[in-house]
Scaffold this active site. Structure first.
Site, PDB file in Angstrom:
ATOM      1  N   ILE A 125       0.837  -1.205   0.000  1.00 55.72           N
ATOM      2  CA  ILE A 125       0.000   0.000   0.000  1.00 55.72           C
ATOM      3  C   ILE A 125       0.869   1.251   0.000  1.00 55.72           C
ATOM      4  O   ILE A 125       0.565   2.241  -0.662  1.00 55.72           O
ATOM      5  CB  ILE A 125      -0.949   0.012   1.210  1.00 55.72           C
ATOM      6  N   LYS A 148      -3.596  -2.441  16.348  1.00 55.95           N
ATOM      7  CA  LYS A 148      -4.295  -1.344  15.666  1.00 55.95           C
ATOM      8  C   LYS A 148      -5.216  -0.611  16.642  1.00 55.95           C
ATOM      9  O   LYS A 148      -5.315   0.616  16.618  1.00 55.95           O
ATOM     10  CB  LYS A 148      -5.093  -1.884  14.473  1.00 55.95           C
ATOM     11  N   SER A 188      12.201  -5.347   5.358  1.00 54.14           N
ATOM     12  CA  SER A 188      11.935  -6.678   5.916  1.00 54.14           C
ATOM     13  C   SER A 188      10.874  -7.429   5.120  1.00 54.14           C
ATOM     14  O   SER A 188      10.824  -8.657   5.144  1.00 54.14           O
ATOM     15  CB  SER A 188      11.498  -6.568   7.385  1.00 54.14           C
ATOM     16  N   TYR A 236      -2.405  -8.782  16.165  1.00 55.28           N
ATOM     17  CA  TYR A 236      -2.338  -7.759  15.111  1.00 55.28           C
ATOM     18  C   TYR A 236      -3.478  -6.759  15.264  1.00 55.28           C
ATOM     19  O   TYR A 236      -3.271  -5.543  15.279  1.00 55.28           O
ATOM     20  CB  TYR A 236      -2.391  -8.406  13.726  1.00 55.28           C
ATOM     21  N   LEU A 251      -4.978 -13.546   0.661  1.00 52.99           N
ATOM     22  CA  LEU A 251      -5.648 -14.423  -0.299  1.00 52.99           C
ATOM     23  C   LEU A 251      -5.207 -14.203  -1.741  1.00 52.99           C
ATOM     24  O   LEU A 251      -4.849 -15.165  -2.439  1.00 52.99           O
ATOM     25  CB  LEU A 251      -7.170 -14.233  -0.190  1.00 52.99           C
ATOM     26  N   SER A 291      -7.202  -0.491  10.545  1.00 55.79           N
ATOM     27  CA  SER A 291      -7.735  -1.704   9.929  1.00 55.79           C
ATOM     28  C   SER A 291      -9.133  -1.996  10.434  1.00 55.79           C
ATOM     29  O   SER A 291      -9.489  -1.658  11.567  1.00 55.79           O
ATOM     30  CB  SER A 291      -6.813  -2.883  10.269  1.00 55.79           C
TER      31      SER A 291
END
Length: 338
Positions: free
Chosen positions: A12, A154, A34, A150, A200, A125
């Protein structure tokens, strides 16, 4: 005005650098490489005619962050992408995620709060909503307990930004986006995960081109139309443009609050099987996939109510899922020389 894009060589981030440069912003990129490559700089230059400044920095190193802002005193706008982002990996290695995603945010904000005024766009997110009770998800939906470390980073990140805004000249926009897919239409940049893909669409394209033997579909017993998880897949170019729009909103002082929140998506949910079928249609490739057990941390469905982003931010997704999948396939073919 010079704009810092952290993680600017990532998926992004690189597309956002392109859109920033296309409208005349001067950009400097921080990336620790990374999960990205220096070659992305050449892709950005091929599209825009200009290579952004680049600094290889690990944002977990506090002194390196301090030194950066001494060198680039004219940076007053930051778009912060740099973070570890895989749900499954965060479940397996939570401390990595807390160190990387929270530490880097704190060090950036510590430097920005030294300035009289600054603009901060946070890559948040839809995971902050957990499994939302109602679809589509509005910005007013309750923040549920995170289903993965994760997602928790956020949530914590948003809270940190709101706390800092109360006592500093930092104005922020939190962009909660759904599932970014696709590649730039030039296919000079796109999604190129190192190692086995965790998202995906790159797993689909790598399976179609023969790098992966089989695509795993995690779960077929969810309460959805076909039993597979439903997500809101947004073209990365649309997403990148939203970051530029949000930044310009802060620069023009059009923000109604010190911290504003917007969902970024298409407003449409597609199941995993629907994405597979759409890919097969646009590519002409038959996918080898198998239904397997559910994956830890996955929510059943998540798609956005985009009313606020459309009406207040003045942004709307314009590209379709077919557009995104077709560009992702062209990108995969180019990368593999096929």
């Amino acid at each position: 005005m010079k704009i810092l894009v952290t993680g600017g060589l990532g998926f992004i981030g690189s597309h956002t650098v392109v859109e920033l440069q296309n409208v005349g912003f001067d950009v400097v990129v921080i990336d620790d490489l990374s999960n990205s490559s220096l070659d992305v700089l050449n892709g950005i230059e091929a599209i825009t005619g200009k290579k952004p400044d680049f600094e290889k920095i690990d944002l977990r190193e506090k002194q390196a962050v301090k030194d950066f802002f001494v060198k680039y005193t004219d940076v007053t706008g930051v778009i912060h992408f740099a973070a570890s982002k895989a749900v499954g990996e965060s479940v397996e290695n939570p401390l990595l995620y807390y160190e990387n995603n929270i530490g880097s945010l704190v060090y950036l904000l510590q430097e920005l709060q030294k300035k009289q005024e600054s603009h901060f766009i946070f890559s948040s997110s839809c995971t902050v909503y957990g499994q939302a009770e109602k679809m589509p998800i509005t910005e007013e939906a309750p923040i549920q307990g995170a289903m993965s470390p994760y997602g928790n980073t956020k949530q914590i990140g948003e809270e940190i930004i709101k706390d800092v805004a109360k006592v500093s000249g930092i104005n922020s926009v939190l962009l909660r986006y759904f599932n970014p897919v696709g590649a730039h239409p030039s296919v000079n940049i796109g999604e190129l995960p190192l190692g086995v893909p965790l998202n995906l669409v790159p797993f689909i394209t790598q399976t179609a081109i023969g790098i992966r033997e089989q695509l795993s579909v995690f779960g077929s017993d969810y309460q959805t139309t076909d039993g597979t998880c439903v997500r809101d897949y947004i073209h990365v170019v649309d997403l990148a443009k939203a970051h530029v729009t949000a930044l310009q909103r802060l620069i023009d002082k059009k923000n109604a609050e010190k911290v504003e929140v917007f969902n970024l998506g298409t407003g449409t949910g597609n199941s995993v099987l629907e994405v597979i079928n759409a890919f097969e249609k646009v590519s002409g490739q038959k996918l080898n996939y198998k239904i397997v057990d559910r994956r830890a941390g996955d929510v059943t469905e998540a798609y956005a109510d985009t009313t606020k982003a459309n009406n207040i931010l003045g942004w709307k997704a314009e590209l379709s899922l077919d557009d995104a999948l077709a560009s992702a396939w062209k990108w995969e073919q180019k990368v593999r020389g096929k």
